[in-house]
Design a protein around this motif. Structure first.
Motif, short mmCIF file in Angstrom:
data_model
loop_
_atom_site.label_atom_id
_atom_site.label_comp_id
_atom_site.label_asym_id
_atom_site.label_seq_id
_atom_site.Cartn_x
_atom_site.Cartn_y
_atom_site.Cartn_z
N GLY A 1 48.89 7.38 -6.14
CA GLY A 1 49.05 8.12 -7.39
C GLY A 1 50.24 7.60 -8.19
N SER B 1 49.22 4.60 -10.12
CA SER B 1 48.41 4.94 -11.29
C SER B 1 49.26 5.51 -12.43
CB SER B 1 47.33 5.95 -10.89
OG SER B 1 46.75 6.50 -12.04
N VAL B 2 50.10 6.48 -12.13
CA VAL B 2 50.86 7.09 -13.23
C VAL B 2 51.92 6.14 -13.76
CG1 VAL B 2 50.42 9.50 -12.67
CG2 VAL B 2 52.37 8.36 -11.65
N VAL C 1 51.55 2.94 -14.08
CA VAL C 1 50.81 2.07 -15.02
C VAL C 1 50.64 2.80 -16.35
CG1 VAL C 1 48.56 1.06 -15.50
CG2 VAL C 1 49.63 0.73 -13.26
N SER C 2 50.21 4.05 -16.29
CA SER C 2 49.97 4.80 -17.53
C SER C 2 51.24 4.91 -18.37
CB SER C 2 49.46 6.20 -17.21
OG SER C 2 48.27 6.11 -16.45
N THR D 1 45.55 16.11 -4.90
CA THR D 1 44.40 15.96 -5.80
C THR D 1 44.56 16.82 -7.05
OG1 THR D 1 43.11 15.66 -3.81
CG2 THR D 1 41.88 15.92 -5.85
N LEU E 1 47.37 15.49 -9.30
CA LEU E 1 47.00 14.28 -10.05
C LEU E 1 46.18 14.64 -11.28
CD1 LEU E 1 47.04 11.09 -9.92
CD2 LEU E 1 44.70 11.30 -9.08
N ILE E 2 45.15 15.48 -11.07
CA ILE E 2 44.32 15.88 -12.21
C ILE E 2 45.17 16.63 -13.23
CG2 ILE E 2 42.35 17.30 -12.90
CD1 ILE E 2 41.20 16.74 -10.06
N TYR F 1 47.59 14.43 -15.43
CA TYR F 1 46.89 13.66 -16.46
C TYR F 1 46.45 14.57 -17.60
CZ TYR F 1 46.85 8.90 -14.72
OH TYR F 1 47.22 7.63 -14.37
N MET G 1 48.59 12.97 -20.67
CA MET G 1 47.80 12.03 -21.48
C MET G 1 47.60 12.55 -22.90
SD MET G 1 46.80 9.03 -21.43
CE MET G 1 46.44 8.11 -19.97
N HIS H 1 50.08 11.75 -25.66
CA HIS H 1 49.98 10.47 -26.38
C HIS H 1 49.10 10.63 -27.62
CE1 HIS H 1 51.22 9.21 -22.34
NE2 HIS H 1 51.79 8.17 -22.94
#
Ligand code: HEM
Ligand code: CU
Ligand code: CU
Lengths: 265, 587
Positions: free
Chosen positions: B386, B389-390, B392-393, B458, B461-462, B465, B469, B472
């Protein structure tokens, strides 16, 4: 569990990217000459980094999906070629991207902040204060009266601390709470603050600039369309920050001249 | 390097020495983590209040009207209360959570054991470091209880708003002074800690623990200490100057001729930009103080659960050092639009973009490590994935902001808020979570519940985001930050998205209750942990869980291997411990 993560990650990636691509939320239409370059730069960056985003996330999801420990005796594998080729390729690709973006971007940035204003630009003096903007036009004499901080008196409407009794240049200064400008005419603002830091931001003009107490900061732009937009403060300036706004009114030259006449002191 | 470390201290006697004013790095590490836990709860509650108001601007917060009868009459948050919540949230999170937990907390507990030392080089300084930080926290929290309330100038405390005093607005009197004192104390605490980490890493490594055999987690804490040493020694004098401006009538950050609240201020000659330069000279490295330990933790933990060596460990190390070095050359990217010479924007933009190269490489090496692995999806492993992933974002949005020509649009909008919450908020938090789930057995001798851990992961993470997100998207639409409401004409259209974020944030916050439950329940009732539950190689796993007071029970481990020996034929499985005397057998 690995597979669940892979699926969740893939869904997140695709949904996030789709919303960007569909431009459900996007920049408001541009109304300035220099905004074109900025929008172009934004789109370039969006494409380059969007590809990187989607590829990184999906490859991660794929590997996670693929390489869980199933308890069998499957031997581990090293990444093809090891670290070196990957590092070299990444360095070259990212460097090239940086180089291109910097070269193009510097031109755009330079157009706004490094080039001198058009000599024929209309000069408007702007003062920010907790929690308002005041815009000052020099009047028929083309000169601004001097600012005397000790004379500033909001109660009497003397926002700039002018001294019309002794200062002839100050007598015809026009002070307004809205920024009224003629369309297609280069505008030069000089930004200064009465108290703390503030900022000038008009998303439609694609520009933003801080007011710094003690400094006078020039900012120039040209609006290309008749419009009425909001100017907002983006530098935290105290309890009324959220309410610090003014209007930008882009008018035809005729309307603008009439407006000046109507507002002459 | 050989050490002749003698016992620094005998086993502690008495409750106070054992648990309160302890000299034991393990106790101090846990104290730091407990402090971070208290801080994160406060910080999170503050963020719920802010989010609630942004999503439901006219609805009263149940009970708040009683708690804050003036600042939230009838329970609806006022603009000044909103800014106070925001300032305290940012300050608590950045300083007392994201610096204390990944760096001071885990670093203290794990670093000495990972290098095979009995304790830190200077245990007394170490104890002081914690207690000074603790006092700093109390001073900050005290700002809630002074008459005009907490400061409202944000975690960046831009001058002159933060320097002028009462005239500038509520909370900018005593509250702001407490803020500055707290941060100055915090700097002192962290400087003591950083010195200790550096000395311990350089001088107390056990026999055979060469620098190249140090786990990357220890490398990351070491590099972070060097960054911290420089960063905090700049912020400390900056805070002192700010305090002087506020209480002694100096004008370091205040120019002449300012009229605030209808009063001509008795200052002249200072520069607001000086504060910004000093603050961001600290501030940008600070964001790496928050994230580099996470880099180390992921680089350390990922191979354990991938059951294969990290791809390119030397390259990762070089990248960490490069990032640390570059982090001192980029501070001006926070000031593109601050009125400094626009030419310097280009100068600061280039190193900022260059820093994405080592960051990208590290991320690719992690992803490459997962390739061909035999991933064991335990909770700490999932948090590492995780994290990738975050990060990278968040890194990608940095790519936008690093360009002045785009920042001229995005600066001051929610795009920036989304960016730094992904990289700093969420990525650093995921690093902390990975560390907690990974080292908990070593710290408390009990396992955490893995099923609850996975559920926590889980849903979190959801949740994150869904929260960050959309910020942005808001930023792209020009929605500015640090506003308490978007109800009247300006940005009215963004209200539905704000409401969505609020609901997601409250949901994500609720999910953290699973973590707190797991944490407390496992401490009391968790299954007994073996010495090496994860079949990992580094030294902390060759001692008991929890380790004895001198870490290795009177003897010094002798290191014969690097930390990266996974996927080999070892005496007890597919790995070889660092302190094992067996030679690796390549399969
Ligand atoms: C991948 C490389 C990164 C780049 C290129 C980058 C770039 C930037 C830039 C240019 C800004 C200023 C934006 C503005 O105010 O207009 C910014 C803000 C920020 N970044 Fe990053 N960043 C990166 C990674 C990180 C990391 C790893 C962290 C933290 C762990 C971080 C934390 C922050 C914070 C806290 C702010 C905002 C501070 C504030 O204004 O309150 N960034 N970043
Ligand atoms: Cu303002
Ligand atoms: Cu930065």
């Amino acid at each position: 569990m690995g597979r669940l993560f892979a699926v969740v990650l893939a869904v997140i990636t695709i949904v996030s990217a789709a919303i960007f691509i569909a431009r459900i939320w996007w920049l408001p239409p541009d109304i300035s000459v220099l905004g074109v370059g900025i929008d172009h730069q934004m789109t370039e960056t969006m494409i380059a980094s969007g590809v990187l985003f989607v590829v990184c996330q999906l490859v991660l999801a794929m590997f996670v999906w693929q390489y869980g420990d199933a308890g069998d005796a499957r031997p581990i594998k090293t990444f093809p070629g090891g670290a070196t080729p990957m590092v070299v390729i990444a360095t070259i690709l990212v460097s090239a991207e940086i180089l291109v973006l910097t070269l193009v971007g510097t031109k755009v940035w330079g157009g706004i902040f490094l080039s001198p204003p058009d000599p024929s630009a209309l000069h408007i003096d702007v003062q920010a204060e907790q929690f308002a903007y005041y815009f000052r036009y020099p009047g028929p004499d083309g000169k601004f009266g001097a600012i005397h901080p000790e004379l500033i008196d909001d109660g009497n409407g003397n926002f700039f601390g002018l001294d019309p009794a002794n200062d002839t240049a100050a007598r015809d200064d026009i002070v307004s709470a809205s920024l009224v400008i003629p369309v297609n005419k280069p505008i030069l603002l000089t930004l200064h603050s009465k108290d703390v830091g503030h900022a000038f931001y008009v998303p439609e003009l694609r520009i933003q600039q801080d007011f710094v107490p003690g400094l006078v900061i020039p900012l120039h732009f040209t609006a290309t369309r008749l419009a009425k937009e909001e100017i907002v403060c983006t530098q935290l300036c105290g309890l009324g920050h959220y309410n610090m706004r003014a209007y930008l009114e882009v008018e035809s030259l005729g309307q603008f001249q009439q407006w000046l006449k109507d507002h002459a002191p | 390097m050989e050490t002749t470390a003698t016992s620094h201290h005998a086993p502690p006697q008495g409750f106070l020495r054992k648990y309160v004013f302890s000299l034991d790095h393990k106790v101090i590490g846990k104290q730091y983590l407990d402090l971070a836990l208290v801080a994160v709860v406060i910080g999170m509650v503050l963020s719920w209040l802010m989010r609630f108001h942004l999503g439901f601007p006219t609805t009263a917060v149940p009970g708040l009207g009683k708690l804050a009868p003036t600042a939230a009459a009838g329970g609806v948050i006022t603009p000044e209360l909103y800014l106070a919540l925001m300032t305290m949230h940012g300050t608590i999170m950045v300083f007392f959570v994201l610096t204390t937990a990944p760096f001071a907390g885990f670093g203290n507990f794990v670093l000495p054991i990972q290098v095979g030392a009995e304790d830190m080089a200077f245990p007394r300084f170490n104890m002081m470091s914690f207690w000074v930080t603790f006092v700093a926290f109390l001073v900050l929290v005290a700002a809630f209880f002074v008459p005009e309330g907490p400061p409202i100038s944000g975690w960046t405390a831009y001058a002159p708003l933060s320097a002028i005093g009462k005239d500038a607005g509520p909370g900018l009197g005593t509250g702001q002074t407490l803020w500055a004192v707290s941060i100055a104390l915090f700097c002192v605490g962290q400087l003591l800690g950083a010195l200790n980490f550096i000395a311990t890493t350089l001088d107390l490594r056990t026999k055979g623990m060469t620098l190249m055999r140090m786990p990357l987690s220890t490398w990351a804490w070491f590099i972070t200490s060097v960054i911290g040493l420089i960063a905090f020694s700049v912020l400390l004098p900056a805070c002192i100057l700010l305090i002087l401006d506020r209480v002694a009538g100096t004008s370091f950050f205040i120019p002449g001729g300012l009229v605030v609240s209808d009063r001509l201020q008795p200052h002249s000659g200072g520069s607001p930009l000086l504060w910004q330069h000093l603050f961001w000279f600290f501030g940008h490295p600070e964001v790496y103080i928050a994230i580099l330990p996470g880099f180390g933790i992921v680089s350390h933990i990922l191979p354990v659960f991938a059951r294969k060596p990290l791809l390119g460990p030397k390259v990762v190390l070089i990248c960490l050092i490069a990032i640390a070095f570059l982090s001192y050359t980029v501070w001006g990217h926070h000031m593109f639009l601050s009125g400094m010479n626009p030419l310097s924007a280009t100068l600061f933009s280039v190193p900022t973009l260059v820093i994405t190269i080592p960051a990208t490489i590290v991320v690719l090496l992690w992803i490459g490590t997962v390739y061909g692995a035999r991933m064991r999806f335990t909770t700490p492993a999932l948090f590492c994935l995780g994290f990738i992933s975050v990060f990278v974002s968040g890194g990608i949005s940095g790519f936008f902001l690093a360009q002045p020509s785009i920042d001229t649009y995005l600066h001051g909008t929610y795009f920036v808020v989304g960016h730094f919450h992904f990289v700093m908020g969420v990525a650093a938090m995921f690093g902390i979570f990975a560390g907690v789930y990974f080292w908990f057995p070593k710290m408390y001798g009990r396992m955490m519940n893995d099923k609850l851990g996975k559920l926590h992961f889980t849903l979190t993470l959801i949740g994150v985001y869904c929260v960050f997100m959309p910020m942005h998207y808001l930023g792209l639409a020009g929605n500015v930050r640090r506003y308490s409401t978007f109800t009247d004409d300006y940005m009215k259209g963004s209200l539905p998205l704000h409401r969505f974020i609020t609901i997601a944030a409250l949901f994500t916050g609720a999910v953290q209750l699973i973590f707190f439950y797991n944490l407390i329940h496992s401490r009391l009732r968790g299954a007994k942990a073996p010495d090496n539950p994860w079949q990992a190689t580094s030294l902390e796993w060759s001692t008991s869980s929890p380790p004895p007071f001198d870490n290795f029970g009177g003897h010094h481990p002798v290191v014969t291997h690097g930390p990266n020996e996974y996927g080999v034929k070892g005496p007890t499985g597919d790995y070889i411990m660092q302190a094992s005397s067996d030679q690796p057998v390549t399969s």
